[in-house]
Design a protein around this motif. Structure first.
Motif, PDB file in Angstrom:
ATOM      1  N   MET A 135       8.510 -83.935  36.011  1.00 49.26           N
ATOM      2  CA  MET A 135       7.637 -84.292  37.111  1.00 49.26           C
ATOM      3  C   MET A 135       6.519 -83.257  37.222  1.00 49.26           C
ATOM      4  N   VAL A 136       5.311 -83.744  37.337  1.00 48.38           N
ATOM      5  CA  VAL A 136       4.142 -82.864  37.397  1.00 48.38           C
ATOM      6  C   VAL A 136       3.417 -83.081  38.725  1.00 48.38           C
ATOM      7  N   ALA A 137       3.140 -82.005  39.419  1.00 47.70           N
ATOM      8  CA  ALA A 137       2.466 -82.098  40.710  1.00 47.70           C
ATOM      9  C   ALA A 137       1.036 -82.582  40.539  1.00 47.70           C
ATOM     10  N   SER A 138       0.525 -83.250  41.537  1.00 47.90           N
ATOM     11  CA  SER A 138      -0.856 -83.727  41.513  1.00 47.90           C
ATOM     12  C   SER A 138      -1.831 -82.552  41.522  1.00 47.90           C
ATOM     13  N   PRO A 139      -2.905 -82.642  40.735  1.00 43.80           N
ATOM     14  CA  PRO A 139      -3.922 -81.577  40.751  1.00 43.80           C
ATOM     15  C   PRO A 139      -4.909 -81.720  41.915  1.00 43.80           C
ATOM     16  N   MET A 140      -4.701 -82.727  42.763  1.00 43.53           N
ATOM     17  CA  MET A 140      -5.610 -82.919  43.907  1.00 43.53           C
ATOM     18  C   MET A 140      -5.633 -81.690  44.803  1.00 43.53           C
ATOM     19  N   LYS A 141      -6.850 -81.223  45.142  1.00 47.54           N
ATOM     20  CA  LYS A 141      -6.993 -80.088  46.045  1.00 47.54           C
ATOM     21  C   LYS A 141      -6.993 -80.541  47.507  1.00 47.54           C
ATOM     22  N   PHE A 142      -7.358 -81.799  47.742  1.00 46.50           N
ATOM     23  CA  PHE A 142      -7.369 -82.326  49.101  1.00 46.50           C
ATOM     24  C   PHE A 142      -6.288 -83.381  49.249  1.00 46.50           C
ATOM     25  N   THR A 143      -5.485 -83.277  50.253  1.00 49.97           N
ATOM     26  CA  THR A 143      -4.490 -84.299  50.593  1.00 49.97           C
ATOM     27  C   THR A 143      -4.489 -84.503  52.102  1.00 49.97           C
ATOM     28  N   VAL A 144      -4.004 -85.649  52.519  1.00 47.70           N
ATOM     29  CA  VAL A 144      -3.869 -85.944  53.943  1.00 47.70           C
ATOM     30  C   VAL A 144      -2.419 -85.695  54.322  1.00 47.70           C
ATOM     31  N   ALA A 145      -2.169 -84.616  55.041  1.00 46.25           N
ATOM     32  CA  ALA A 145      -0.798 -84.190  55.335  1.00 46.25           C
ATOM     33  C   ALA A 145       0.004 -85.264  56.060  1.00 46.25           C
ATOM     34  N   SER A 146      -0.661 -86.025  56.923  1.00 47.30           N
ATOM     35  CA  SER A 146       0.057 -87.024  57.707  1.00 47.30           C
ATOM     36  C   SER A 146       0.579 -88.179  56.864  1.00 47.30           C
ATOM     37  N   LEU A 189       2.941 -87.342  45.582  1.00 46.68           N
ATOM     38  CA  LEU A 189       1.986 -87.771  44.560  1.00 46.68           C
ATOM     39  C   LEU A 189       2.253 -87.130  43.196  1.00 46.68           C
ATOM     40  N   GLU A 190       3.530 -86.927  42.862  1.00 48.95           N
ATOM     41  CA  GLU A 190       3.898 -86.404  41.556  1.00 48.95           C
ATOM     42  C   GLU A 190       3.731 -87.476  40.491  1.00 48.95           C
ATOM     43  N   ASN A 191       3.608 -87.053  39.253  1.00 49.86           N
ATOM     44  CA  ASN A 191       3.478 -87.985  38.148  1.00 49.86           C
ATOM     45  C   ASN A 191       4.536 -87.676  37.095  1.00 49.86           C
ATOM     46  N   VAL A 192       5.041 -88.741  36.450  1.00 47.47           N
ATOM     47  CA  VAL A 192       6.009 -88.568  35.367  1.00 47.47           C
ATOM     48  C   VAL A 192       5.257 -88.347  34.065  1.00 47.47           C
TER      49      VAL A 192
END
Length: 243
Positions: free
Chosen positions: A208-219, A224-227
């Protein structure tokens, strides 16, 4: 026919993983989408780009939906069209699996798909592990003209199903390839190969690889992990098979 040298097939779920698997030394790729669903038929765009970029053999899975392997007439028609598309794109093989409601292999439809696929090879996936009688199913798939069967020995993990896998390989007697898969990693692939006599092995080598997105909406509360495939693990499995 069984091959003399052990080879490694890697299941991938996106274009990036296909490229990684090839670079890491995979001998063949099973191309899927939607890992959470156990793998479904890749999109046209994925099929087109993978064929342009990957040089080792690639077998797309032909599975129109998640769930069981009892398909409607409309779903079967989709499978026929998808196999024809893979043949037009120049793929080396496809992966299928169809059962009747009583757990027996759908021989008529499987044979029909093998005929449509020719000269591509056809592998029968782990629908086999949901089949009623594995030895009878083995003979059915030989009659259908399938090249190989992917199986975990009707258990969740191939190591736990090693006795059935070994028995299937012995009964197949080189008439069809029995390819163990599920839970195969570098720490057990050599031992499983030695025990069963398998010469083709299957693994997703997933991580599992974490998303490289720097912005996320915490709520939204999303990971958003990827296989993706683990290149180091593929290399370790290849090294283990070469010992």
């Amino acid at each position: 026919m069984q091959k003399k040298q052990p080879m490694l097939e890697i299941a991938v779920f996106n274009i990036g993983s296909a490229i990684t698997a090839e670079k890491a030394g995979a001998d063949r790729i099973e191309l899927c989408e939607n890992p959470a669903d156990g793998g479904t038929t890749p999109s046209y765009g994925t099929l087109k780009i993978v064929k342009e970029k990957i040089r080792i053999p690639v077998f797309p899975i032909i599975r129109p939906r998640a769930g069981d392997f009892l398909f409607s007439a409309e779903e079967f028609a989709v499978m026929q069209k998808d196999i024809s598309l893979c043949k037009e794109l120049g793929y080396e093989g496809v992966v299928i699996g169809l059962l009747h409601e009583d757990g027996t292999v759908d021989e008529a439809r499987t044979s029909a798909l093998v005929q449509i696929a020719y000269p591509m090879e056809v592998s029968f996936h782990r629908a086999f592990d949901r089949a009623k009688n594995p030895m009878d199913s083995l003979e059915t798939l030989i009659r259908c003209g399938c090249e190989r069967i992917l199986t975990s020995g009707q258990t969740a993990q191939a190591w736990d199903g090693r006795d059935l896998i070994k028995a299937l390989i012995e009964k197949a007697n080189n008439r069809i390839t029995i390819m163990p898969g599920s839970g195969i990693r570098s720490n057990n692939i050599r031992e499983l190969t030695n025990y069963t006599g398998a010469v083709e092995l299957h693994s997703s080598a997933r991580k599992m690889v974490a998303s490289p997105m720097k912005f996320t909406v915490a709520s939204m509360n999303e990971m958003l992990e990827n296989v993706e495939v683990d290149a180091l693990e593929i290399k370790k499995m290849k090294t283990a098979l070469e010992k």
